[in-house]
Structures are given as C-alpha cells and as structure tokens.
Scaffold this active site. Structure first.
Site, PDB file in Angstrom:
ATOM      1  CE1 TYR A 145      -3.640   2.592   0.653  1.00  0.00           C
ATOM      2  CE2 TYR A 145      -2.310   3.324   2.504  1.00  0.00           C
ATOM      3  CZ  TYR A 145      -3.367   3.519   1.642  1.00  0.00           C
ATOM      4  OH  TYR A 145      -4.169   4.638   1.777  1.00  0.00           O
ATOM      5  CG  ASP A 239       5.876   3.733   0.765  1.00  0.00           C
ATOM      6  OD1 ASP A 239       6.196   4.439   1.739  1.00  0.00           O
ATOM      7  OD2 ASP A 239       4.688   3.577   0.381  1.00  0.00           O
ATOM      8  CE  LYS A 267       1.263   5.194   8.316  1.00  0.00           C
ATOM      9  NZ  LYS A 267       1.270   4.352   7.150  1.00  0.00           N
TER      10      LYS A 267
HETATM   11  C1  LIG Z   1       0.609   4.806   5.731  1.00  0.00           C
HETATM   12  C2  LIG Z   1       1.338   4.544   4.498  1.00  0.00           C
HETATM   13  C3  LIG Z   1       1.207   5.368   3.363  1.00  0.00           C
HETATM   14  C4  LIG Z   1       0.222   6.497   3.302  1.00  0.00           C
HETATM   15  O1  LIG Z   1       0.473   7.466   4.251  1.00  0.00           O
HETATM   16  P1  LIG Z   1      -0.736   8.463   4.658  1.00  0.00           P
HETATM   17  O2  LIG Z   1      -0.081   9.416   5.586  1.00  0.00           O
HETATM   18  O3  LIG Z   1      -1.771   7.596   5.287  1.00  0.00           O
HETATM   19  O4  LIG Z   1      -1.215   9.096   3.428  1.00  0.00           O
HETATM   20  C5  LIG Z   1       2.011   5.127   2.275  1.00  0.00           C
HETATM   21  N1  LIG Z   1       2.874   4.107   2.261  1.00  0.00           N
HETATM   22  C6  LIG Z   1       3.015   3.277   3.331  1.00  0.00           C
HETATM   23  C7  LIG Z   1       4.006   2.168   3.255  1.00  0.00           C
HETATM   24  C8  LIG Z   1       2.235   3.445   4.459  1.00  0.00           C
HETATM   25  O5  LIG Z   1       2.345   2.596   5.478  1.00  0.00           O
END
Ligand SMILES: *Cc1c(COP(=O)(O)O)cnc(C)c1O
Length: 429
Positions: A145, A239, A267
C-alpha cells in the site's frame, strides 16, 4: 464487559455527517464486525474511549507514536511552535533542521522535501521518478500500500495480465494502465514486467511490507531488485512511510545495503502531526521545482508545528542508543508469547518482528506475499480482536495490518497481553 453506549451513539451521529462515520475507512472496524470505540485521550501506552474504557494501544496511531501517546517532550515542542503562529507559508529554520537530520541518518538521502501525508510523498516521488527518467510506467507489488493516489490503487488484472486494473471505482483504467503489478518476493515476476514494458520509470516497494500484515522482503530479493533497476535504468523507490524509524533507525536500510534512489517517509517523522517526505540523491531531487521542472507544492508543507513535533521525535530517537534494542525485545517477547500460547491450543500462528513492528497471521504456512496472506483465517482474527478489545487490548482491526510497540510499554504490559491472549486463544480454538 466493555461499556459501549457512548461510542455507539457517537458513531451513529458521525455516520449522519461523515461517510461511514470515519475519515479513513479502516477505522470503522468493519473487517472485524464491530463498531469503533471513540477515543478521548491517550497517555503513554494507553488510550481511553468516551465510555471510560482504557486500552493498551498496539496501534499507536498506525505507527507515528514511537514514544507513546502525549509524550511530554514532543508535546512541548509542538506547543512552543504553536505559540509563535500555526503556519506562515514561508520558510522557517525548523524545516532545514529536520531535513538536515534526516539526510544525516539515511545514506541514500542527500536532499529531501516535506509534504503533509504519506500519500502525497509517494505520489510526488513517482512524478519525480517519471520526470527524471522521462519514462511513464511504474512497477508496484501486490499487497503493498502506498496511499490512495489514483495510479497506486491497483490490483491484479485477470489471467496472466500484469497490467493493473483499478481497485476502486473513480479510478479510470487510463490512469492505471501505466502501473504494472508484480508479486512480492518473486524476482521473476519483476523481470516479466521489465520484459513487457521498455518504459519503466521506477519500481516502488515497501521493503518491509506492513500493509498486508507484516511481510518483510527477503534481502536477496531486494538485492536482485536493485540490480534489475540498474540494468533497465529505472529508479528504485523504497516506501518507508511505515518502516522508516520503525523497523530500525534507518528503516530497511538498517537491514540491507541496497541503496534506493528515492525514499518516502511519513508517520514517525511527524511525531503524530501530518508529515510526509521524499528524498534522494541531489541529482534526482534537483529536478523538483523551483530548481527543476517537476512541479510539486503544498500550502501547509513543512508546517512549523508539524516540523517541530517531528524534529523532537527524531531527536529523541537519536539520543537513545538503546531504543530499538528495547522496542525489539518487547516485540519479540510478545510474538514469542503469542505463538507459544496459540500452539498450546493447537492454533497455528505465523509471527514476524522487525524492530518495533510486529505481525501475526492465523495461517498454517509462512507468509511471503499477498496471496499467502489472503489464506489467513480472518474469522478467527476477528474473534481474537473482539475478545482482546473486551479485555482492554487494542489491536489493529484487520488481519492485514501491522502492530506497533511504543517506548512507554514494558515487560509487565507485554506479559499481561500474552496472558490475555492465552485465554482468548483457548476460547477461539
Ligand atoms: C501509511 C502509508 C502510506 C500512506 O500514508 P498516509 O499518511 O496515510 O497518506 C504510504 N505508504 C506506506 C508504506 C504506508 O504505510
């Protein structure tokens, strides 16, 4: 028994004005067949709802709160910034401080730009990769994701087709026809994509996947991926919005020498405030406007309050040389305890730990990719989740999410959790 009266009322009210009553779908607890507790406050490892139930929180806002809720130092840094004004839309020095700090931590990041969410970070990183390589297609992996931007909301097409189809209405086929799908931990599937298109700008991967449950990539797989990207002149994007500062200080770069061209963060770097970032080599980053032609912007990007909270969070991490060792040993103890008590009841549980991240699947076999993950017993997970919540332990409300240890937790809390889980496994076997 949990008191639920106020939360149920609040949820009904929320549903009148907010679609599904929530501002991010997973929060509705649908996949575990419950209604969500409405939270009123948190402190350290704990969080309380509006019915005065108190939970040990293994979600920690889905990762950001590595020191737990309402950490004094992070809170102080944010409040200090607030007193000077919430936002200017002009440069502030704290942005440079956080940027410099992150560049000094990640070997692959020489320059970095801040945005307000992980979604934005990945979306912008892809635009940058396309602008830099002058190519259009991207490869992503099933089960990874990367936020909710159009070209990334893709799942497997029918049959053998590797070109993706949208996984949400509202995403035109035309938008995702540049997204190719590969299988996690399967280098052949990536080679196949490269053979299918000579127009690949980048390979996008969660090097430690946390959004299909916790499924780390094999190191050899990441190495092979790096080589393929070099061979085909495609950029490698890690990511690490979740795994950055969670799996280790350097995220996946604490486990592998493979150097991504671009890293996305989020995060933890906001300490609970909305922050995302993407960074890489100078040569690539200088393609961004105003230095280069790739456009990317944000009214609240680099917001001083968010930057101050994030900087304090990261500085606290840097000051504490034993932090990850502590978090990791708690995570390992928790998962070891879960596995052993599940085994006693004849339940087969697959467990995984990376730094402060943990995951467990109700699954007979080891989980290496999304298809494996989907074979998990989600009904049993839902029962487990409900019964743990009733006992005051708040776990992510889906089999396909990752759990988080925060530094406000200790061995006693972990042992209490294991004891409760032991009873629950007996009830759900
Ligand atoms: C949470 C997450 C996202 C998206 O981040 P948001 O702040 O929710 O838009 C993208 N990539 C990874 C791997 C994530 O865990």
């Amino acid at each position: 028994m949990l008191k639920r009266k106020n939360s149920i009322k609040a949820y009904e009210k929320a549903k009148e004005f907010i679609p599904g009553g929530v501002n991010s779908p997973v929060r509705a607890f649908l996949s575990v067949g419950q209604t969500p507790p409405f939270i009123i406050k948190g402190k350290g490892a704990y969080m309380s709802d509006i019915d005065s139930n108190r939970y040990v929180d293994f979600v920690q806002s889905w990762g950001p709160l590595i020191f737990g809720h309402a950490n004094n130092a992070v809170e102080k840094a944010a409040i200090k910034a607030i007193k000077n004004g919430l936002s200017f839309g002009a440069p502030t020095e704290v942005e440079t401080k956080l940027a410099q700090t992150l560049c000094s931590i990640f070997p692959s990041i020489e320059k970095i730009r801040f945005v307000s969410s992980g979604t934005e970070a990945v979306m912008s990183a892809i635009r940058l990769a396309r602008g830099y390589t002058k190519k259009d297609d991207i490869i992503k992996f099933k089960g990874c994701y990367h936020g909710h931007s159009d070209s990334l909301l893709v799942q497997a097409g029918s049959g053998a087709a590797t070109f993706g189809s949208p996984s949400s209405p509202g995403v035109p086929e035309d938008f995702v026809k540049h997204t190719l799908l590969a299988d996690y931990n399967d280098i052949k599937s990536v080679e196949k994509c490269f053979k299918e298109s000579d127009n690949i700008a980048c390979v996008l991967i969660e090097p430690i996947a946390g959004n299909m449950g916790l499924v780390p990539a094999d190191i050899e797989f990441l190495e092979a991926l790096g080589k393929l990207c070099d061979k085909y002149n495609a950029l490698l994007i890690f990511d690490e919005v979740m795994s950055g500062f969670r799996a280790s200080l350097k995220g996946a770069q604490g486990f592998t020498e493979v150097m991504p061209d671009i890293v996305t963060l989020g995060k933890v770097i906001g300490g609970g405030m909305p922050v995302g970032a993407f960074g890489g080599k100078k040569e690539i980053m200088s393609c961004l406007s105003p230095e280069g032609a790739v456009y990317q912007a944000g009214t609240l990007s680099g917001n001083p309050v968010a930057m101050s909270a994030g900087l304090e969070n990261i500085n606290k991490i840097l000051k504490d040389k034993k932090l990850y060792e502590r978090l990791n040993s708690l995570a390992k103890a928790l998962m070891r305890g879960f596995k052993e008590s599940a085994a006693k009841e004849g339940i087969s549980l697959q467990v995984c730990v990376r730094g402060s991240m943990f995951g467990f699947f109700f699954n007979e076999k080891e989980v290496k990719n999304f298809d494996d993950a989907l074979k998990s017993d989600t009904k049993r997970f839902a029962a487990f989740h409900k019964k743990m919540l009733e006992r005051g332990f708040y776990f992510a409300c889906s089999q396909f999410e990752t759990g988080f240890i925060c530094d406000a937790m200790n061995e006693k809390i972990i042992q209490k959790t294991i004891n409760a889980a032991g009873k629950v496994f007996k009830e759900i076997k």
